[in-house]
Structure formats: C-alpha cells, structure tokens
Design a protein around this motif. Structure first.
Motif, PDB file in Angstrom:
ATOM      1  N   GLY A 254      -3.009 110.146 -40.713  1.00 53.64           N
ATOM      2  CA  GLY A 254      -2.389 109.225 -39.762  1.00 53.64           C
ATOM      3  C   GLY A 254      -2.522 109.696 -38.327  1.00 53.64           C
ATOM      4  O   GLY A 254      -2.715 110.879 -38.054  1.00 53.64           O
ATOM      5  N   TRP A 255      -2.389 108.735 -37.400  1.00 55.76           N
ATOM      6  CA  TRP A 255      -2.482 109.013 -35.971  1.00 55.76           C
ATOM      7  C   TRP A 255      -1.380 108.256 -35.237  1.00 55.76           C
ATOM      8  O   TRP A 255      -1.076 107.115 -35.570  1.00 55.76           O
ATOM      9  CB  TRP A 255      -3.817 108.540 -35.386  1.00 55.76           C
ATOM     10  N   SER A 256      -0.833 108.849 -34.222  1.00 54.88           N
ATOM     11  CA  SER A 256       0.114 108.175 -33.344  1.00 54.88           C
ATOM     12  C   SER A 256      -0.705 107.549 -32.215  1.00 54.88           C
ATOM     13  O   SER A 256      -1.232 108.259 -31.357  1.00 54.88           O
ATOM     14  CB  SER A 256       1.129 109.176 -32.778  1.00 54.88           C
ATOM     15  N   ILE A 257      -0.814 106.215 -32.229  1.00 56.99           N
ATOM     16  CA  ILE A 257      -1.619 105.534 -31.210  1.00 56.99           C
ATOM     17  C   ILE A 257      -0.733 104.765 -30.221  1.00 56.99           C
ATOM     18  O   ILE A 257      -1.237 104.155 -29.287  1.00 56.99           O
ATOM     19  CB  ILE A 257      -2.682 104.615 -31.849  1.00 56.99           C
ATOM     20  N   ASN A 258       0.573 104.792 -30.439  1.00 57.69           N
ATOM     21  CA  ASN A 258       1.572 104.308 -29.482  1.00 57.69           C
ATOM     22  C   ASN A 258       1.336 102.910 -28.905  1.00 57.69           C
ATOM     23  O   ASN A 258       1.512 102.695 -27.712  1.00 57.69           O
ATOM     24  CB  ASN A 258       1.715 105.310 -28.337  1.00 57.69           C
ATOM     25  N   GLU A 259       0.881 101.979 -29.737  1.00 55.65           N
ATOM     26  CA  GLU A 259       0.620 100.595 -29.317  1.00 55.65           C
ATOM     27  C   GLU A 259      -0.368 100.538 -28.153  1.00 55.65           C
ATOM     28  O   GLU A 259      -0.351  99.635 -27.343  1.00 55.65           O
ATOM     29  CB  GLU A 259       1.927  99.885 -28.930  1.00 55.65           C
ATOM     30  N   HIS A 260      -1.239 101.534 -28.088  1.00 52.87           N
ATOM     31  CA  HIS A 260      -2.179 101.690 -26.976  1.00 52.87           C
ATOM     32  C   HIS A 260      -3.500 100.947 -27.210  1.00 52.87           C
ATOM     33  O   HIS A 260      -4.228 100.683 -26.265  1.00 52.87           O
ATOM     34  CB  HIS A 260      -2.423 103.191 -26.787  1.00 52.87           C
ATOM     35  N   TYR A 261      -3.810 100.641 -28.467  1.00 47.86           N
ATOM     36  CA  TYR A 261      -5.089 100.023 -28.794  1.00 47.86           C
ATOM     37  C   TYR A 261      -4.865  98.676 -29.493  1.00 47.86           C
ATOM     38  O   TYR A 261      -3.879  98.482 -30.188  1.00 47.86           O
ATOM     39  CB  TYR A 261      -5.929 100.958 -29.674  1.00 47.86           C
ATOM     40  N   LYS A 262      -5.819  97.765 -29.307  1.00 49.04           N
ATOM     41  CA  LYS A 262      -5.716  96.416 -29.884  1.00 49.04           C
ATOM     42  C   LYS A 262      -6.426  96.280 -31.221  1.00 49.04           C
ATOM     43  O   LYS A 262      -6.051  95.460 -32.044  1.00 49.04           O
ATOM     44  CB  LYS A 262      -6.282  95.372 -28.906  1.00 49.04           C
ATOM     45  N   SER A 263      -7.498  97.078 -31.432  1.00 49.64           N
ATOM     46  CA  SER A 263      -8.230  96.953 -32.696  1.00 49.64           C
ATOM     47  C   SER A 263      -8.978  98.238 -33.032  1.00 49.64           C
ATOM     48  O   SER A 263      -9.181  99.103 -32.181  1.00 49.64           O
ATOM     49  CB  SER A 263      -9.221  95.776 -32.633  1.00 49.64           C
ATOM     50  N   LEU A 264      -9.364  98.310 -34.296  1.00 43.98           N
ATOM     51  CA  LEU A 264     -10.177  99.401 -34.825  1.00 43.98           C
ATOM     52  C   LEU A 264     -11.368  98.774 -35.526  1.00 43.98           C
ATOM     53  O   LEU A 264     -11.198  97.835 -36.317  1.00 43.98           O
ATOM     54  CB  LEU A 264      -9.371 100.231 -35.836  1.00 43.98           C
ATOM     55  N   THR A 265     -12.564  99.245 -35.218  1.00 43.54           N
ATOM     56  CA  THR A 265     -13.749  98.830 -35.969  1.00 43.54           C
ATOM     57  C   THR A 265     -14.294 100.069 -36.679  1.00 43.54           C
ATOM     58  O   THR A 265     -14.301 101.166 -36.116  1.00 43.54           O
ATOM     59  CB  THR A 265     -14.832  98.223 -35.053  1.00 43.54           C
ATOM     60  N   VAL A 266     -14.722  99.890 -37.925  1.00 42.26           N
ATOM     61  CA  VAL A 266     -15.165 101.020 -38.732  1.00 42.26           C
ATOM     62  C   VAL A 266     -16.073 100.521 -39.849  1.00 42.26           C
ATOM     63  O   VAL A 266     -15.940  99.384 -40.311  1.00 42.26           O
ATOM     64  CB  VAL A 266     -13.940 101.778 -39.309  1.00 42.26           C
ATOM     65  N   THR A 267     -16.986 101.373 -40.292  1.00 42.29           N
ATOM     66  CA  THR A 267     -17.805 101.077 -41.472  1.00 42.29           C
ATOM     67  C   THR A 267     -17.261 101.906 -42.622  1.00 42.29           C
ATOM     68  O   THR A 267     -17.129 103.126 -42.507  1.00 42.29           O
ATOM     69  CB  THR A 267     -19.288 101.408 -41.219  1.00 42.29           C
ATOM     70  N   VAL A 268     -16.911 101.233 -43.716  1.00 39.63           N
ATOM     71  CA  VAL A 268     -16.302 101.877 -44.884  1.00 39.63           C
ATOM     72  C   VAL A 268     -17.303 101.848 -46.035  1.00 39.63           C
ATOM     73  O   VAL A 268     -17.893 100.805 -46.329  1.00 39.63           O
ATOM     74  CB  VAL A 268     -15.006 101.138 -45.312  1.00 39.63           C
TER      75      VAL A 268
END
Length: 188
Positions: free
Chosen positions: A102-116
C-alpha cells in the motif's frame, strides 16, 4: 663568550645577536549540519512523527512513492516480459495465496494506469489483482485477472483516494509471478 656550566657555550649580550620573532599562520574550516524539526505547541519530541516529503507532482511512476511499510516486503522491482513486451521496472510478487502492498497518496492523484499480467517465464496459474482504497483496503476500486501471455492495461480512478492498496490473490495456492508494469500515477 663565556663557558657555561658543564662547558657549554653561553652567549651574554652579544653585539651581533639578533632578535627572532616566530610567526605561525593557522587556517581552519568547520562544517556543521543541523537538522531542525518544528514541534506543534504542547507536543514532545518523542510523540511527533517526522514529516514526510511532499508527493511528486504530474505523472509519477508508482514505484517513486515509498510504500506504507517503508519497503515492498514480498514485492520487488525487476524487469519482466509479459506477453512478449519487456517492462524494465515492474513491481512483481509471487503470492502463493495472498500478497498486498500500500501507499499513502493523500488524494493527490486522479488515476493510475498499469499493465497487469504474469511474467512469461512463470507457471500459467492466473492471479487476481485488486486495487483497493482505505486504511485496510476495504473499498475495491478495480480488479483484473493476470494471465500468461495476456497482459491487460488497467486504469484505476483514484479520485478521493488517500491510501491505495494493491493485492494479488491466487486462490489455489499455486505460485505464479504476477507483475505490474509501467504503473503510473496521474494528477489530471
């Protein structure tokens, strides 16, 4: 010139004697490093936590953010190939049953893009990858199934997310290397 005690020569008021003044020059350099921490009124030094560094802005690789535990535990950064495509800095784990980070991102980012997907050089047992929010990952944002030779591009909405968790679950307990390639956080 007179002979002094024990036959040593002694000079007394020699007309040719000159005064000698010794001069020494000393140069010193000092370097000091001071770390200061502002304490809120009424707080003692032992109960206050160190302030964390500001989160990076713009598009940021997820791996540039320090995990909540301070390390990746059973996750590691390494190059992998998924479906014939190379990912130089993929976040990988071999869950067996279950692994989470887990990461604390503090509502700082709107989205995550990733290849799974699964590493092309692993067993072909599928793994469910869940992207979750909350202190204990109580809200599921999105899930994807990691399969051999079929990496999938995933976009996760992070609007209002303070803590992001990624969980890898392999229901049968078999072991495959699941990978998150090019995981990127976006501010807009």
């Amino acid at each position: 010139m007179l002979l002094g005690f024990f036959g040593l020569p002694t000079v007394v008021d020699s007309p040719t004697a000159q005064s000698v003044t010794a001069t020494a020059t000393v140069t010193a350099t000092a370097t000091a490093t001071v770390t200061a921490r502002a304490e809120p009124p009424g707080a003692d030094a032992e109960s206050s936590a160190e302030p964390s560094a500001a989160l990076p802005t713009g598009d940021v690789p997820l791996t540039d953010i320090t995990p909540l535990s301070g390390m990746y535990s059973n996750w590691e950064l390494k190059p992998v190939v998924m479906g014939g495509q190379r990912f130089d800095s993929a976040l990988t784990t071999e869950p067996g049953w279950f692994e989470s980070v887990g990461w604390s991102i503090n509502e700082h980012y709107k989205s995550l893009t990733v290849t799974v997907g699964l590493d092309d050089n692993t067993a072909a047992y599928p793994v469910t990858v869940a992207f979750k929010a909350g202190q204990d990952g109580e809200k599921t944002l999105k899930t994807a199934t990691a399969q051999i030779n079929r990496p999938v591009k995933v976009t996760v909405d992070l609007t209002g997310v303070a803590i992001l968790h990624v969980e890898a679950v392999q229901a049968d307990g078999n072991s495959s290397v699941v990978a998150l390639g090019d995981a990127m956080l976006h501010q807009s």
